[in-house]
Design a protein around this motif. Structure first.
Motif, short mmCIF file in Angstrom:
data_model
loop_
_atom_site.label_atom_id
_atom_site.label_comp_id
_atom_site.label_asym_id
_atom_site.label_seq_id
_atom_site.Cartn_x
_atom_site.Cartn_y
_atom_site.Cartn_z
N GLY A 137 -2.32 7.03 12.85
CA GLY A 137 -1.99 7.10 11.77
C GLY A 137 -1.33 6.16 10.75
O GLY A 137 -1.37 5.98 10.34
N LEU A 138 -0.64 5.31 12.00
CA LEU A 138 0.54 3.62 11.48
C LEU A 138 -0.56 2.66 11.14
O LEU A 138 -0.08 2.14 10.25
CB LEU A 138 1.29 3.07 12.78
CG LEU A 138 2.28 4.49 12.58
CD1 LEU A 138 2.92 3.62 14.65
CD2 LEU A 138 2.60 4.28 12.50
N VAL A 139 -1.96 2.35 11.47
CA VAL A 139 -2.88 1.74 11.30
C VAL A 139 -3.38 1.82 9.54
O VAL A 139 -3.29 0.45 8.56
CB VAL A 139 -3.84 1.89 11.92
CG1 VAL A 139 -5.54 0.89 11.57
CG2 VAL A 139 -3.95 1.13 13.70
N ILE A 140 -3.24 3.14 9.75
CA ILE A 140 -3.91 3.44 8.19
C ILE A 140 -2.42 3.22 6.77
O ILE A 140 -3.60 3.52 5.65
CB ILE A 140 -3.82 5.39 7.78
CG1 ILE A 140 -5.49 5.26 8.79
CG2 ILE A 140 -4.61 6.03 6.83
CD1 ILE A 140 -5.96 6.77 9.07
N LEU A 141 -1.89 3.98 7.42
CA LEU A 141 -0.32 3.57 6.33
C LEU A 141 -0.24 2.06 6.62
O LEU A 141 -0.22 1.82 4.90
CB LEU A 141 1.26 4.03 6.87
CG LEU A 141 1.27 5.07 7.69
CD1 LEU A 141 2.40 5.57 7.99
CD2 LEU A 141 0.98 6.45 6.15
N LEU A 142 -0.51 1.01 6.93
CA LEU A 142 -0.50 0.28 7.15
C LEU A 142 -2.13 -0.57 5.58
O LEU A 142 -1.53 -1.31 5.08
CB LEU A 142 -0.54 -1.04 8.34
CG LEU A 142 1.14 -0.87 9.21
CD1 LEU A 142 0.28 -1.93 10.21
CD2 LEU A 142 1.66 -1.58 8.74
N VAL A 143 -2.86 -0.38 6.26
CA VAL A 143 -3.77 -0.16 4.66
C VAL A 143 -3.65 0.91 4.04
O VAL A 143 -3.79 -0.53 2.70
CB VAL A 143 -4.95 0.26 6.00
CG1 VAL A 143 -6.69 1.04 4.66
CG2 VAL A 143 -5.75 -0.31 6.81
N MET A 144 -3.52 1.03 3.75
CA MET A 144 -2.55 2.05 2.48
C MET A 144 -1.66 0.71 1.86
O MET A 144 -1.43 1.03 0.98
CB MET A 144 -1.65 3.92 2.59
CG MET A 144 -2.74 4.55 3.13
SD MET A 144 -2.67 6.00 3.60
CE MET A 144 -1.78 6.56 1.60
N PHE A 145 -0.27 0.43 2.30
CA PHE A 145 -0.15 -0.19 2.11
C PHE A 145 -0.42 -1.08 1.42
O PHE A 145 0.07 -2.18 -0.16
CB PHE A 145 1.46 -0.89 3.09
CG PHE A 145 2.67 -1.82 2.68
CD1 PHE A 145 3.47 -1.03 1.65
CD2 PHE A 145 2.95 -2.62 3.06
CE1 PHE A 145 4.50 -1.57 1.08
CE2 PHE A 145 3.06 -3.35 2.60
CZ PHE A 145 4.47 -3.14 1.60
N ALA A 146 -1.44 -2.58 2.55
CA ALA A 146 -2.11 -3.48 1.57
C ALA A 146 -2.71 -2.72 0.13
O ALA A 146 -3.04 -4.29 -0.29
CB ALA A 146 -2.80 -3.69 2.94
N SER A 147 -3.15 -1.63 0.44
CA SER A 147 -3.73 -1.34 -1.16
C SER A 147 -3.27 -1.30 -2.55
O SER A 147 -3.08 -2.07 -3.18
CB SER A 147 -4.55 0.21 -0.11
OG SER A 147 -5.19 0.15 0.05
N ALA A 148 -2.08 -0.82 -2.02
CA ALA A 148 -0.91 -0.78 -2.60
C ALA A 148 -0.66 -2.09 -2.67
O ALA A 148 -0.36 -2.87 -4.41
CB ALA A 148 0.43 -0.69 -2.71
N VAL A 149 -0.21 -3.02 -2.29
CA VAL A 149 -0.18 -5.08 -2.90
C VAL A 149 -0.89 -5.47 -3.33
O VAL A 149 -0.45 -6.01 -4.20
CB VAL A 149 -0.03 -5.52 -1.06
CG1 VAL A 149 0.41 -7.25 -1.38
CG2 VAL A 149 1.51 -4.46 -1.07
N LEU A 150 -2.81 -4.45 -2.45
CA LEU A 150 -2.86 -5.68 -3.62
C LEU A 150 -3.46 -5.28 -4.64
O LEU A 150 -4.28 -5.48 -5.87
CB LEU A 150 -4.95 -5.34 -2.91
CG LEU A 150 -6.24 -5.79 -3.78
CD1 LEU A 150 -6.19 -7.31 -3.54
CD2 LEU A 150 -7.14 -5.33 -2.78
N ALA A 151 -2.87 -4.14 -5.15
CA ALA A 151 -3.80 -4.09 -6.01
C ALA A 151 -2.95 -4.44 -7.70
O ALA A 151 -2.46 -4.53 -8.82
CB ALA A 151 -3.58 -1.71 -6.84
N ALA A 152 -1.34 -4.68 -6.77
CA ALA A 152 0.31 -4.29 -7.75
C ALA A 152 -0.76 -6.20 -7.85
O ALA A 152 -0.66 -6.22 -8.93
CB ALA A 152 1.17 -4.72 -7.19
N TRP A 153 -1.16 -7.19 -6.82
CA TRP A 153 -1.10 -8.75 -6.78
C TRP A 153 -1.97 -8.38 -8.27
O TRP A 153 -2.18 -9.56 -9.15
CB TRP A 153 -1.62 -9.10 -5.99
CG TRP A 153 -2.22 -10.48 -5.61
CD1 TRP A 153 -3.52 -10.72 -6.42
CD2 TRP A 153 -1.17 -11.51 -5.83
NE1 TRP A 153 -2.63 -12.46 -5.75
CE2 TRP A 153 -1.46 -13.03 -6.08
CE3 TRP A 153 0.24 -11.34 -5.33
CZ2 TRP A 153 -1.46 -13.74 -5.57
CZ3 TRP A 153 0.99 -13.14 -5.80
CH2 TRP A 153 0.16 -14.19 -5.12
#
Length: 315
Positions: free
Chosen positions: A96-112
């Protein structure tokens, strides 16, 4: 006494069945997302759309989140050992922690990507194909999200639910491609980055909800309604005078319980054990995801104190 067994075979079978359903959900959703991503990749080659390329890579990454969950489900099938006495079911929390990190990376990528498009606007070609690919991405992710969330809740896997929520955020990202294509069609070059920023906010909102679920599970949080139901079930067991304590915790996607019950102090050990075992059976029947319960029966009434004298402290 009614003969009974404390054999763990039934518990193991239940755990394996839940893990099998989780694995099946992972691989079916993995295949669906890969088909979606490959279809989008074909359109990327045709149109050269940078926005669709980002969404395609995102969907490939989302499909690969099935890997840590699959590993966690396989680890959860292993029997308990003298080192890991509860088994390896908590590995789902790590997934679950790994998935949260992937979700956070997705948000950063979308914002960037959104900010980059605001600073460096680009024209979009083959808008119709891009819009169609974005719609395919949204539908594919939403179908996968519903499937993962449904199975995750049925088997009690917070990590699988979080992964389903992640797929849903990816669907919103794909939908952003569709909206951006519509804006580009009428000459609004700013539509793509603005929608991208809105999607970033949506991703962060879903991430917050998923993080609360995963971290609550890691801290042994359970639904208070489950505790109430367990307490009522134990109190209604014939021979139980009162429920002193009741504790529940998740190990992977199964529940375990511990409880202390007041019984008649004049009962024999065999009679008290029978009541405790009957309470255990009733509790497992009452709570769907509960696989085992440790029940301690002690004498109630005025004699309770003398039978629970504090252990002398060593100097």
């Amino acid at each position: 006494m009614t003969p009974h067994s404390h054999d763990s075979a039934d518990i193991v079978d239940s755990t394996l069945e839940a893990s099998a359903r989780g694995m099946r959900a992972l691989w079916i959703s993995f295949a669906a997302l890969m088909v979606t991503a490959v279809a989008q990749l074909v359109v990327v080659v045709i149109s050269g759309s940078v926005a669709l390329l980002g969404d395609t890579l995102h969907n490939f990454a989302d499909a690969l989140t099935a890997v840590p969950l699959a590993i966690a489900f396989l680890l959860g099938r292993r029997a308990a050992t003298r080192r890991f006495t509860y088994g390896l079911g908590r590995s789902e929390d790590l997934a679950g922690l790994v998935i949260l990190l992937v979700m956070f990376a997705s948000a950063v990528l979308a914002a960037w990507t959104a900010i980059d498009r605001l600073l460096n606007p680009r024209d979009m070609t083959e808008i119709g194909w891009v819009a169609a690919a974005g719609l395919v991405g949204f539908i594919g992710n939403e179908v996968v999200a519903r499937y993962r969330i449904t199975v995750g809740r049925q088997i009690g896997s917070a990590a699988l639910v979080a992964d389903g929520l992640h797929a849903r955020t990816d669907g919103f990202t794909s939908l952003a491609v569709l909206l951006a294509a519509g804006g580009s069609a009428i000459g609004w070059r700013w539509a793509d980055p603005v929608v991208g920023l809105l999607i970033t906010v949506a991703i962060l909102s879903v991430l917050w909800g998923a993080a609360k679920e995963v971290f609550s599970r890691m801290l042994d949080a359970v639904d208070p309604a489950l505790v109430d139901a367990a307490e009522r079930t134990l109190a209604a067991t014939p021979g139980v005078r009162g429920v002193d304590t009741i504790r529940l915790r998740w190990v992977g996607h199964t529940l375990i319980a511990e409880s202390e019950l007041d019984v008649d102090p004049t009962l024999t050990l065999v009679q008290a054990h029978t009541i405790a075992h009957r309470a255990e059976d009733r509790l497992i029947d009452a709570l769907p995801r509960l696989t085992q319960a440790l029940i301690h029966a002690h004498p109630g009434g005025d004699t309770a104190t003398e039978h629970h004298e504090p252990v002398p402290q060593r100097s």
